[in-house]
Enzyme design. Structure first.
Site, PDB file in Angstrom:
ATOM      1  N   ASP A 105       0.830  -1.203   0.000  1.00  0.00           N
ATOM      2  CA  ASP A 105       0.000   0.000   0.000  1.00  0.00           C
ATOM      3  C   ASP A 105       0.866   1.255   0.000  1.00  0.00           C
ATOM      4  O   ASP A 105       1.794   1.389   0.809  1.00  0.00           O
ATOM      5  CB  ASP A 105      -0.888  -0.023   1.254  1.00  0.00           C
ATOM      6  CG  ASP A 105      -1.903   1.103   1.293  1.00  0.00           C
ATOM      7  OD1 ASP A 105      -2.847   1.059   0.487  1.00  0.00           O
ATOM      8  OD2 ASP A 105      -1.754   2.007   2.133  1.00  0.00           O
ATOM      9  N   GLU A 151       1.183  -0.642  -5.048  1.00  0.00           N
ATOM     10  CA  GLU A 151       0.103   0.288  -5.358  1.00  0.00           C
ATOM     11  C   GLU A 151       0.749   1.669  -5.588  1.00  0.00           C
ATOM     12  O   GLU A 151       0.514   2.617  -4.854  1.00  0.00           O
ATOM     13  CB  GLU A 151      -0.912   0.359  -4.211  1.00  0.00           C
ATOM     14  CG  GLU A 151      -2.142   1.187  -4.536  1.00  0.00           C
ATOM     15  CD  GLU A 151      -2.735   1.888  -3.330  1.00  0.00           C
ATOM     16  OE1 GLU A 151      -3.866   2.386  -3.438  1.00  0.00           O
ATOM     17  OE2 GLU A 151      -2.079   1.975  -2.281  1.00  0.00           O
TER      18      GLU A 151
END
Length: 544
Positions: free
Chosen positions: A209, A271
């Site tokens: 993330d 990401e």
């Protein structure tokens, strides 16, 4: 020579179809209204039947759940909401029995404010070793009453919160998510232990993330154009001090060494919202991430010229460093593509959400475009990511009442941005109770819209023309012709947009009129003309 050459016998992460599970909304085994690991395990056979290659789980770690688990208070435990470590182990075992790989989310940019590292930092005080785990700074002004710089939070408001002793800490997201200091070697050591903990339990990889936010510029200077970009960046301008810092690459190289030391093909997907893609390619050099999400493709919407540009740019950038392109139309942070394509929504609206007071999407038109988009995407070589529920043609829930809202964006902006709850609603499995088979009690942490009953999985299973059947056929064809490992070349960039991947040609009609084409139609996203020779607008064909 094709625009992209085939890569035969590729590793699973280069060519696989990877299905994102949002654990709190996938399946609820104990009936408390919150999805859990046992629920996932019970439903894995349905995913194997869909034809995917791997699953990716959004966070299930111990957390106060201020941001749906992206605020982690313990990286090596399971939150009781979702079960136990034993439940996790059973899920991995069952997934591997079904020949499904397992990827899990890793959230390294920030922890929860309830993590023991942060709690120790608060108690230890300014200048301590404990505070060096995070970004603590003195404020500006006569009494330090002003934030240390002009950074803004992605969820709205300032990116700084003051603590009782007068110092401030940085948080690019919610105030309950303090950013970790990746210049501290101890933080790096802690996360290397975390990686090994989950690799030892059998996970096949990680989705990381916000990796582009982890490193911060020395001294934490002001954002140079905050009035224009807010918390973000503007492509082509200088990098803000909280995004895209070069020192982050050393971290990923160390992680890659750890993954490569384990048997089997373990993989990392970042990401990384990094543009242009030639810049993102630096994140997927041979000794860093295996792949990154292709936000250029997702942001293209369903515009022919934007799509052509995104695909051309993707192959040029990623092939140059030997990395696979990835393709994605949905995730837990944007409007589902059924609703996105049924309205005039750009990137900002897609991530801010649509509420009951906004113009509502035409989900009938959106579903027609979304089915075609999926068929077009699944024929592309590289890895494809699917988000739970898109195989059912689910729209966003765009009329959630304020009292049900959960996303911190809603609260930090006093409701001006409704947030991402609409794409995170629990899945309908069997038409029936209030949650349509999400569990047996009907409870759900977010309510479903009325339309979900008819879209439940049991209402689409084995039915010709259903969206579920379309996905199953497309994924079966993808494996049959090894499209993920295949080649790519444009056949036509006109309104009948088409490309060739090995023996397969895929055509999408972007015009307002039907198009006459030749070839054997294997799959069509919508019914064809009676004689089977005309491709309606907003429809895709697969030809051999």
């Amino acid at each position: 020579m094709p625009l992209h050459e085939a890569v035969e016998g590729a590793q699973w992460w280069r060519s696989g179809a990877i299905y994102q599970i949002y654990p709190r909304s996938f399946a609820d085994a104990n009936g408390d209204g919150m999805g859990d690991l046992k629920g996932i395990t019970q439903r894995l056979s349905s995913l194997a039947a869909l034809g995917i290659d791997a699953i990716w789980l959004s966070p299930f770690y111990r957390s106060p759940q201020k941001d749906a688990g992206y605020d982690v208070s313990d990286y090596v435990s399971v939150d009781p909401l979702f079960g136990t470590l034993e439940d996790f182990d059973e899920m991995v075992t069952e997934a591997h029995r079904l020949s499904l790989r397992v990827m899990i989310d890793l959230v390294p940019n920030h922890s929860s404010s309830e993590h023991e590292w942060f709690q120790k930092a608060l108690k230890a005080g300014p200048g301590s070793r404990e505070r060096s785990y995070y970004h603590f700074k003195d404020g500006k002004g006569d009494d330090g009453e002003l934030p240390p710089n002009n950074w803004q939070s992605m969820f709205g408001g300032p990116a700084w919160t003051r603590v009782e002793d007068g110092q401030w800490y940085a948080h690019l997201f919610d105030s309950s998510q303090p950013d970790l200091n990746w210049e501290n070697p101890q933080v790096r050591e802690e996360f290397e232990k975390i990686l090994r903990f989950w690799l030892d339990r059998g996970v096949d990889g990680f989705r990381v993330d916000q990796p582009h936010a982890m490193a911060k510029a020395e001294g934490l200077p002001d954002h140079p154009y905050v009035d224009e970009a807010g918390a973000g960046f503007i492509e082509g301008r200088e990098n803000p001090p909280m995004w895209f810092q070069d020192s982050v690459h050393e971290i990923f190289r160390d992680w890659r060494k750890i993954l490569d030391s384990y048997p089997g093909d373990r993989a990392m997907c970042g990401e990384a919202y990094v543009l242009p893609l030639s810049f993102m390619a630096l994140w997927v050099r041979p000794d860093e991430f295996h792949q990154t999400f292709n936000f250029r493709f997702l942001d293209a919407g369903w515009d022919r010229q934007a799509l052509v540009s995104a695909i051309d740019e993707s192959f040029e950038a990623f092939d140059a460093v030997g990395a696979p392109s990835t393709w994605v139309l949905n995730n837990h942070d944007v409007l589902r593509h059924v609703s996105r394509f049924g309205g005039d929504y750009g990137r900002t609206t897609a991530s801010d959400g649509v509420g009951p007071n906004n113009p509502q999407p035409d989900n009938v038109l959106g579903l027609q475009k979304a089915r075609a988009a999926t068929l077009f995407m699944l024929g592309l070589p590289g890895a494809s990511y699917l988000y739970q529920g898109e195989e059912l043609g689910l729209p966003d829930h765009t009329t959630i009442a304020e009292e049900h809202r959960q996303d911190p964006t809603f609260f930090r902006t006093s409701g001006q941005r409704v947030g991402r709850d609409g794409c995170r609603v629990p899945l309908p499995w069997e038409m029936g109770n209030a949650s349509n088979g999400f569990n047996q009690t009907g409870k759900a942490w977010l309510p479903q819209p009325d339309s979900y009953a008819a879209l439940s999985r049991d209402q689409q299973q084995d039915k010709d023309g259903s969206t579920l059947t379309l996905y199953q056929l497309a994924l079966k064809l993808r494996k049959q012709f090894q499209l993920g490992e295949g080649s790519f070349d444009w056949v036509s960039k006109t309104e009948a947009l088409s490309y060739q991947n090995g023996k397969v040609q895929i055509v999408h009609n972007f015009s307002s009129e039907p198009k006459k084409l030749t070839g054997e139609v294997v799959i069509s996203s919508m019914p064809l003309s009676k004689d089977g020779s005309l491709l309606p607008n907003d429809t895709a064909w697969v030809l051999v």
